[in-house]
Design an enzyme around this catalytic site. Structure first.
Site, mmCIF file in Angstrom:
data_model
loop_
_atom_site.group_PDB
_atom_site.id
_atom_site.type_symbol
_atom_site.label_atom_id
_atom_site.label_comp_id
_atom_site.label_asym_id
_atom_site.label_seq_id
_atom_site.Cartn_x
_atom_site.Cartn_y
_atom_site.Cartn_z
ATOM 1 N N GLU A 172 0.845 -1.202 0.000
ATOM 2 C CA GLU A 172 0.000 0.000 0.000
ATOM 3 C C GLU A 172 0.877 1.248 0.000
ATOM 4 O O GLU A 172 0.701 2.142 -0.806
ATOM 5 C CB GLU A 172 -0.908 -0.013 1.236
ATOM 6 N N GLU A 180 2.259 10.523 12.101
ATOM 7 C CA GLU A 180 3.018 10.228 13.336
ATOM 8 C C GLU A 180 3.540 8.793 13.312
ATOM 9 O O GLU A 180 4.688 8.533 13.675
ATOM 10 C CB GLU A 180 2.119 10.428 14.570
#
Ligand SMILES: Cc1cc2nc3c(=O)[nH]c(=O)nc-3n(C[C@H](O)[C@H](O)[C@H](O)COP(=O)(O)OP(=O)(O)OC[C@H]3O[C@@H](n4cnc5c(N)ncnc54)[C@H](O)[C@@H]3O)c2cc1C
Length: 380
Positions: A243, A363
């Site tokens: 992905e 993050e």
């Protein structure tokens, strides 16, 4: 990586350019709804498949062209030059297909790969849950064996394209008594059954691109377990690596298309002489080029190690921030006309908000880069 093309690569590029020139796209339905846009992309994928171009990076035996990594890169760049969209079954082509090729039995490869290419069977990714996103391994959807079937119960969320999908890459818990990463299994779940309800979630753009999936006693035959019982975490990692690396490549090409469109619109409005505008466009151009070259470097890692490496996280992070900056600058530059409901730029501005969340939040990507690319100490 050597970025000069050899004769074989030039021949590949010319053949593709010839095909694209002969197979002109219908104009993009800019004002229509999500379904209309989706069918435009589905038609385009069908035509690519007819011409043998739907998945150039897949091996020839599965209907691809066995293209080298450089040829795959050429393919995406040529699509961008031609103003072509992402094929409709993007999750099938980039995620499900490669995961099935890595982990699937020969029967599974035989059954599932071809309809992915032709966009006959669309795939979605059933990973995230209301209480399991970044920490995917804490997911609660349960699968219980019943004879030679599994019975699945739980809820998935943010499932993109589920409304068009025949199949779902579903990760569920099959053993609650072992450490959380070990009790997962990866299923190929048929979406067309009574136990699966797809409920659209309307995004800030107004389009319901993703959905909630309520799974209540859905049945999956044993033959649709991918990679073996209890192996779901490893199989899911194959999907996630593909992905980040694969989509980043696609998306950097799309970012280039948008930037070219913005420069053209700025030129029409006579704004290219404005030093501030030129400066901002120059910076976006620079970031787009860095992204392109970093995506190429990611391909080199696939070449060396046989699968995408953690560098894909870097391209995903850089792409998401640049795409947000580009959409914001388009709105600054074009003014109220870029904020009209139904305008493509308004859509891009609103849609870009999710870029730093989908496919791994910024993050979390920074953690991966710190630990696995830079070798810094683990956060936890
Ligand atoms: C447009 C879009 C499409 C999507 N499509 C799909 C799909 O098709 N299929 C699918 O399964 N999912 C999909 N998702 C879901 C996506 O994968 C999750 O939203 C994402 O993984 C984050 O999970 P979460 O939303 O539960 O947030 P959380 O994981 O709860 O995170 C909340 C906040 O905490 C931060 N955080 C979490 N853990 C850490 C950590 N260890 N260190 C530092 N900060 C941390 C995050 O960065 C975030 O800011 C999609 C999301 C979007 C926005």
């Amino acid at each position: 990586m050597d970025l000069t093309f050899n004769e074989r690569e030039l021949a590949f590029r010319d053949e593709l350019r010839g095909w694209l020139a002969e197979n002109q796209l219908a104009p993009e339905p800019l004002e229509g709804d999500e379904d209309e846009h989706y069918s435009w992309r589905r038609d385009f994928q069908r035509r690519l498949a007819d011409g043998g171009w739907a998945a150039v990076h897949w091996p020839v035996q599965y209907g691809g062209r066995g293209a080298t990594l450089t040829e795959s890169a050429i393919f995406f760049e040529e699509l961008a030059r031609a103003g072509a969209p992402l094929p409709a079954n993007v999750l099938g082509l980039l995620l499900a297909g490669p995961t099935i090729m890595t982990w699937g039995t020969s029967e599974q490869k035989e059954r599932y790969l071809h309809p992915i290419l032709t966009a006959e069977e669309i795939w979605c990714q059933g990973f995230s849950e209301p209480d399991a996103g970044s920490d995917l391994a804490s997911l609660k959807t349960r699968a219980v064996r019943d004879g030679d079937e599994w019975v699945i119960t739980g809820q998935k969320v943010w499932t993109s394209g589920a409304q068009y999908s025949k199949w779902c890459m579903l990760v569920a818990r099959t053993d609650a008594d072992v450490p959380k990463h070990k009790g997962l299994t990866y299923f190929l779940m048929d979406m067309e059954q009574d136990g699966v309800a797809v409920v659209p979630l309307r995004q800030i753009t107004g389009s319901p691109e993703f959905n909630e999936l309520f799974i209540d006693g859905a049945r999956v035959p044993e033959a649709n377990v991918l990679g073996g019982e209890g192996n779901g975490w490893k199989v899911a990692l194959t999907t996630l690596m593909n992905e980040r690396a694969g989509l980043a490549f696609f998306l950097q090409v799309r970012l280039r298309q948008m930037l070219d469109r913005l420069v053209a619109e700025a030129a029409v409005q006579g704004k290219l002489e404005d030093a501030v505008v030129a400066d901002r466009l120059g910076e976006l151009h620079l970031r787009a080029e860095i992204l392109r070259l970093t995506a190429y470097r990611g391909l080199t890692s696939v070449e060396k190690y046989g699968q995408p490496g953690p560098e894909g996280s870097l391209t995903k992070w850089l792409w998401s921030e640049t795409n947000q900056q580009l959409a914001q600058f388009a709105a600054d530059l074009l003014g109220p006309s870029a904020l009209r409901a139904g305008d493509r730029w308004a859509y891009e501005l609103l849609r870009a908000r999710g870029n730093t969340i989908e496919g791994g939040t910024t993050e979390v990507l920074k953690n991966i880069i710190a630990e696995r690319v830079l070798g810094l100490p683990k956060a936890r």
